[in-house]
Scaffold this motif. Structure first.
Motif: not given
Length: 81
Positions: A21-45
């Protein structure tokens, strides 16, 4: 509510989807750790809102089914003289 625990393969798949998603929609590359932290945030909040909506949808469906069951039970009653 206890934290959402996902099987590792599901979490890995979601992390990959977030990276895509970040690559296609935002033209950004994020690593596994950043993506996992984002997922944890989404799940929690945000997860609790989605969970509650699922419970509400299930409650509505069950109530509709109960109305039909009640109608079916009335239809089974024998006529009394």
């Amino acid at each position: 509510m206890k934290p959402t625990k996902l099987p590792r393969e599901q979490k890995d798949q979601m992390i990959s989807m977030i990276q895509h998603y970040f690559e296609i929609e935002r033209s950004e590359e994020i690593g596994n750790l950043a993506a996992e932290n984002f997922l944890d945030f989404i799940l929690k909040e945000i997860g609790p809102y989605l969970y509650n909506q699922g419970i509400s949808d299930a409650r509505t469906l069950i109530n509709e089914k109960m109305i039909h069951i009640e109608d079916d039970l009335y239809a089974l009653e024998k006529q009394l003289k």
